[in-house]
Structures are given as C-alpha cells and as structure tokens.
Design a protein around this motif. Structure first.
Motif, PDB file in Angstrom:
ATOM      1  N   LEU A   1       0.833  -1.205   0.000  1.00 27.40           N
ATOM      2  CA  LEU A   1       0.000   0.000   0.000  1.00 27.40           C
ATOM      3  C   LEU A   1       0.872   1.261   0.000  1.00 27.40           C
ATOM      4  CD1 LEU A   1      -2.800  -1.100   2.475  1.00 27.40           C
ATOM      5  CD2 LEU A   1      -3.127  -0.437   0.084  1.00 27.40           C
ATOM      6  N   ALA A   2       1.958   1.237   0.754  1.00 30.60           N
ATOM      7  CA  ALA A   2       2.872   2.381   0.773  1.00 30.60           C
ATOM      8  C   ALA A   2       3.483   2.608  -0.604  1.00 30.60           C
ATOM      9  CB  ALA A   2       3.964   2.161   1.817  1.00 30.60           C
ATOM     10  N   ARG A   3       3.838   1.526  -1.267  1.00 32.08           N
ATOM     11  CA  ARG A   3       4.416   1.635  -2.618  1.00 32.08           C
ATOM     12  C   ARG A   3       3.396   2.197  -3.612  1.00 32.08           C
ATOM     13  NH1 ARG A   3       5.666  -2.380  -6.997  1.00 32.08           N
ATOM     14  NH2 ARG A   3       7.340  -1.373  -8.141  1.00 32.08           N
ATOM     15  N   VAL A   4       2.161   1.741  -3.501  1.00 29.49           N
ATOM     16  CA  VAL A   4       1.094   2.225  -4.379  1.00 29.49           C
ATOM     17  C   VAL A   4       0.905   3.730  -4.194  1.00 29.49           C
ATOM     18  CG1 VAL A   4      -1.427   2.184  -4.663  1.00 29.49           C
ATOM     19  CG2 VAL A   4      -0.142   0.054  -4.667  1.00 29.49           C
ATOM     20  N   ARG A   5       0.861   4.165  -2.931  1.00 28.35           N
ATOM     21  CA  ARG A   5       0.697   5.600  -2.653  1.00 28.35           C
ATOM     22  C   ARG A   5       1.895   6.399  -3.164  1.00 28.35           C
ATOM     23  NH1 ARG A   5      -1.813   3.491   2.030  1.00 28.35           N
ATOM     24  NH2 ARG A   5       0.155   3.455   3.177  1.00 28.35           N
ATOM     25  N   GLU A   6       3.088   5.893  -2.931  1.00 29.79           N
ATOM     26  CA  GLU A   6       4.311   6.595  -3.343  1.00 29.79           C
ATOM     27  C   GLU A   6       4.380   6.779  -4.851  1.00 29.79           C
ATOM     28  OE1 GLU A   6       9.025   5.508  -3.596  1.00 29.79           O
ATOM     29  OE2 GLU A   6       7.938   4.863  -1.804  1.00 29.79           O
ATOM     30  N   LEU A   7       4.011   5.734  -5.586  1.00 29.49           N
ATOM     31  CA  LEU A   7       4.118   5.782  -7.044  1.00 29.49           C
ATOM     32  C   LEU A   7       2.835   6.244  -7.727  1.00 29.49           C
ATOM     33  CD1 LEU A   7       6.102   2.451  -7.579  1.00 29.49           C
ATOM     34  CD2 LEU A   7       6.997   4.798  -7.560  1.00 29.49           C
ATOM     35  N   GLY A   8       1.754   6.382  -6.975  1.00 31.00           N
ATOM     36  CA  GLY A   8       0.488   6.807  -7.555  1.00 31.00           C
ATOM     37  C   GLY A   8      -0.105   5.780  -8.506  1.00 31.00           C
ATOM     38  N   LEU A   9       0.036   4.508  -8.177  1.00 30.91           N
ATOM     39  CA  LEU A   9      -0.435   3.431  -9.050  1.00 30.91           C
ATOM     40  C   LEU A   9      -1.949   3.245  -8.957  1.00 30.91           C
ATOM     41  CD1 LEU A   9       2.292   0.778  -8.163  1.00 30.91           C
ATOM     42  CD2 LEU A   9       2.228   2.275 -10.164  1.00 30.91           C
ATOM     43  N   GLU A  10      -2.569   2.909 -10.074  1.00 28.44           N
ATOM     44  CA  GLU A  10      -3.987   2.578 -10.094  1.00 28.44           C
ATOM     45  C   GLU A  10      -4.195   1.070 -10.087  1.00 28.44           C
ATOM     46  OE1 GLU A  10      -6.187   4.549 -13.152  1.00 28.44           O
ATOM     47  OE2 GLU A  10      -5.206   6.462 -12.763  1.00 28.44           O
ATOM     48  N   VAL A  11      -3.208   0.341 -10.599  1.00 24.17           N
ATOM     49  CA  VAL A  11      -3.252  -1.117 -10.663  1.00 24.17           C
ATOM     50  C   VAL A  11      -1.948  -1.622 -10.061  1.00 24.17           C
ATOM     51  CG1 VAL A  11      -3.319  -3.106 -12.218  1.00 24.17           C
ATOM     52  CG2 VAL A  11      -4.697  -1.099 -12.724  1.00 24.17           C
ATOM     53  N   HIS A  12      -2.033  -2.722  -9.324  1.00 25.07           N
ATOM     54  CA  HIS A  12      -0.836  -3.222  -8.645  1.00 25.07           C
ATOM     55  C   HIS A  12      -0.661  -4.713  -8.886  1.00 25.07           C
ATOM     56  CE1 HIS A  12       2.389  -3.147  -5.774  1.00 25.07           C
ATOM     57  NE2 HIS A  12       1.853  -4.163  -5.128  1.00 25.07           N
ATOM     58  N   LEU A  13       0.571  -5.110  -9.152  1.00 31.58           N
ATOM     59  CA  LEU A  13       0.911  -6.518  -9.304  1.00 31.58           C
ATOM     60  C   LEU A  13       1.277  -7.072  -7.938  1.00 31.58           C
ATOM     61  CD1 LEU A  13       1.582  -9.072 -10.957  1.00 31.58           C
ATOM     62  CD2 LEU A  13       3.889  -8.159 -11.219  1.00 31.58           C
ATOM     63  N   VAL A  14       0.497  -8.026  -7.467  1.00 31.71           N
ATOM     64  CA  VAL A  14       0.788  -8.705  -6.210  1.00 31.71           C
ATOM     65  C   VAL A  14       1.599  -9.939  -6.564  1.00 31.71           C
ATOM     66  CG1 VAL A  14      -0.214  -9.882  -4.212  1.00 31.71           C
ATOM     67  CG2 VAL A  14      -1.339  -7.856  -5.170  1.00 31.71           C
ATOM     68  N   GLU A  15       2.776 -10.043  -5.988  1.00 34.71           N
ATOM     69  CA  GLU A  15       3.705 -11.134  -6.299  1.00 34.71           C
ATOM     70  C   GLU A  15       3.954 -11.935  -5.023  1.00 34.71           C
ATOM     71  OE1 GLU A  15       5.417 -13.574  -8.436  1.00 34.71           O
ATOM     72  OE2 GLU A  15       5.046 -11.730  -9.532  1.00 34.71           O
ATOM     73  N   LEU A  16       3.389 -13.138  -4.945  1.00 31.49           N
ATOM     74  CA  LEU A  16       3.510 -13.981  -3.759  1.00 31.49           C
ATOM     75  C   LEU A  16       4.312 -15.252  -4.021  1.00 31.49           C
ATOM     76  CD1 LEU A  16      -0.198 -13.730  -2.522  1.00 31.49           C
ATOM     77  CD2 LEU A  16       1.766 -12.374  -1.754  1.00 31.49           C
TER      78      LEU A  16
ATOM     79  N   LEU B   1      -6.489  -3.511  -2.799  1.00 35.46           N
ATOM     80  CA  LEU B   1      -5.452  -4.095  -1.936  1.00 35.46           C
ATOM     81  C   LEU B   1      -5.909  -4.156  -0.484  1.00 35.46           C
ATOM     82  CD1 LEU B   1      -2.206  -2.431  -3.302  1.00 35.46           C
ATOM     83  CD2 LEU B   1      -2.687  -4.877  -3.232  1.00 35.46           C
ATOM     84  N   ASP B   2      -6.366  -3.042   0.046  1.00 38.30           N
ATOM     85  CA  ASP B   2      -6.797  -2.989   1.436  1.00 38.30           C
ATOM     86  C   ASP B   2      -8.063  -3.807   1.644  1.00 38.30           C
ATOM     87  OD1 ASP B   2      -6.458  -2.059   4.108  1.00 38.30           O
ATOM     88  OD2 ASP B   2      -8.091  -0.646   3.780  1.00 38.30           O
ATOM     89  N   CYS B   3      -8.965  -3.754   0.689  1.00 36.44           N
ATOM     90  CA  CYS B   3     -10.206  -4.529   0.787  1.00 36.44           C
ATOM     91  C   CYS B   3      -9.917  -6.022   0.872  1.00 36.44           C
ATOM     92  CB  CYS B   3     -11.106  -4.230  -0.404  1.00 36.44           C
ATOM     93  SG  CYS B   3     -12.587  -5.248  -0.455  1.00 36.44           S
ATOM     94  N   LEU B   4      -9.030  -6.508   0.031  1.00 36.82           N
ATOM     95  CA  LEU B   4      -8.673  -7.928   0.069  1.00 36.82           C
ATOM     96  C   LEU B   4      -8.024  -8.272   1.401  1.00 36.82           C
ATOM     97  CD1 LEU B   4      -8.546 -10.684  -1.299  1.00 36.82           C
ATOM     98  CD2 LEU B   4      -6.403  -9.966  -2.381  1.00 36.82           C
ATOM     99  N   ALA B   5      -7.210  -7.379   1.922  1.00 33.72           N
ATOM    100  CA  ALA B   5      -6.575  -7.615   3.232  1.00 33.72           C
ATOM    101  C   ALA B   5      -7.634  -7.739   4.324  1.00 33.72           C
ATOM    102  CB  ALA B   5      -5.595  -6.501   3.558  1.00 33.72           C
ATOM    103  N   LYS B   6      -8.627  -6.862   4.304  1.00 34.25           N
ATOM    104  CA  LYS B   6      -9.700  -6.930   5.298  1.00 34.25           C
ATOM    105  C   LYS B   6     -10.484  -8.231   5.161  1.00 34.25           C
ATOM    106  CE  LYS B   6     -10.171  -1.970   5.751  1.00 34.25           C
ATOM    107  NZ  LYS B   6     -10.922  -0.793   5.342  1.00 34.25           N
ATOM    108  N   THR B   7     -10.746  -8.630   3.932  1.00 35.21           N
ATOM    109  CA  THR B   7     -11.462  -9.879   3.691  1.00 35.21           C
ATOM    110  C   THR B   7     -10.653 -11.056   4.220  1.00 35.21           C
ATOM    111  OG1 THR B   7     -12.521  -8.963   1.719  1.00 35.21           O
ATOM    112  CG2 THR B   7     -12.483 -11.358   1.915  1.00 35.21           C
ATOM    113  N   LEU B   8      -9.360 -11.084   3.923  1.00 39.46           N
ATOM    114  CA  LEU B   8      -8.503 -12.181   4.378  1.00 39.46           C
ATOM    115  C   LEU B   8      -8.360 -12.200   5.895  1.00 39.46           C
ATOM    116  CD1 LEU B   8      -5.683 -12.061   1.679  1.00 39.46           C
ATOM    117  CD2 LEU B   8      -7.516 -13.746   1.896  1.00 39.46           C
ATOM    118  N   SER B   9      -8.385 -11.033   6.520  1.00 39.83           N
ATOM    119  CA  SER B   9      -8.271 -10.963   7.979  1.00 39.83           C
ATOM    120  C   SER B   9      -9.478 -11.591   8.666  1.00 39.83           C
ATOM    121  CB  SER B   9      -8.151  -9.510   8.438  1.00 39.83           C
ATOM    122  OG  SER B   9      -6.955  -8.958   7.977  1.00 39.83           O
ATOM    123  N   ASN B  10     -10.611 -11.562   7.987  1.00 37.89           N
ATOM    124  CA  ASN B  10     -11.853 -12.059   8.586  1.00 37.89           C
ATOM    125  C   ASN B  10     -12.264 -13.444   8.114  1.00 37.89           C
ATOM    126  OD1 ASN B  10     -12.310  -9.677  10.111  1.00 37.89           O
ATOM    127  ND2 ASN B  10     -13.031  -8.661   8.262  1.00 37.89           N
TER     128      ASN B  10
END
Length: 126
Positions: free
Chosen positions: A47-62, A98-107
């Motif tokens: 999330l910090a990287r997204v804010r820093e770079l102003g990204l609209e779409v993010h590649l999640v690499e797990l 990103l944050d929404c998925l995190a909240k979903t996974l937390s619950n």
C-alpha cells in the motif's frame, strides 16, 4: 451531442468504481492459507508503494512466499488434494482493492479448506 447526454454518460461512469473496467485485473483470486498469511504480512508495504508511485493497478507477487531451499515456492497440499485447486501466486488488482482484500482475508476462516477463492470484483466493489 447535447450537454444533457454528456451529463448522463458521466453519471453512469461515476456511479461505478473507477476500476470496474480494469479488463486485465483479476476478477477472483485463489489463495492457500500460507499465501493469504503472506499477503497480509506484505500488504502495508505494498500500500505504501502504491501511494508513493500513484499506481492505479498493482501486481501482487507472492511466488516467494514459503519458498524452501529446494526452490519449491508452492505450499504443500495434503495427500489426495494435489491439483485440487490452482493458487494465484501473482495477480493484478486495482490499487483500491489491496486494502479490501486484506480486510477480507483478515476475517476469513479457512476451516478445513486449504484453498479459497475470493471474488475481488464483488467483495471489493465498495
């Protein structure tokens, strides 16, 4: 075209989330319990990287989550479940999700399931 037509078109597009038409973003994400935990560990940095770079779409690499010295990056499935479900080790999602998925996974409670699919477009469409 008249001004009222432009206003109607703008109203239709502004009523939907801006990322609703992200055609290359994942509609759903399938994660194992270890990949979900890894996502939750990394989400603040992402999330910090997204804010820093102003990204609209993010590649999640797990893919590196749970990697062993032998190079097996996939989490182990119990006997008899090999190939039961493919997990998503990398996927594109809208930055807002990103944050929404995190909240979903937390619950979420995986219970006896080792893999779950999350419909990002439905669950994160707020």
């Amino acid at each position: 075209m008249s001004r009222s037509v432009y206003v109607m078109i703008l109203a239709v597009f502004s009523a939907q989330p801006l990322w609703a038409d992200c055609g290359f973003c994942a509609r759903e994400v399938t994660l194992s319990r270890p990949l979900a935990a890894c996502y939750l560990e990394r989400v603040e940095a992402e999330l910090a990287r997204v804010r820093e770079l102003g990204l609209e779409v993010h590649l999640v690499e797990l893919a590196s989550c749970g990697a062993t010295r032998g190079g097996n990056a996939l989490p182990e499935l119990p006997k008899g479940q090999e190939g039961a479900a493919d997990v998503d080790e990398s996927f594109l999602i809208p930055a807002q999700a990103l944050d929404c998925l995190a909240k979903t996974l937390s619950n979420v409670d995986f219970g006896s399931e080792n893999v779950k699919t999350f419909e990002v477009r439905v669950e994160c469409n707020d």
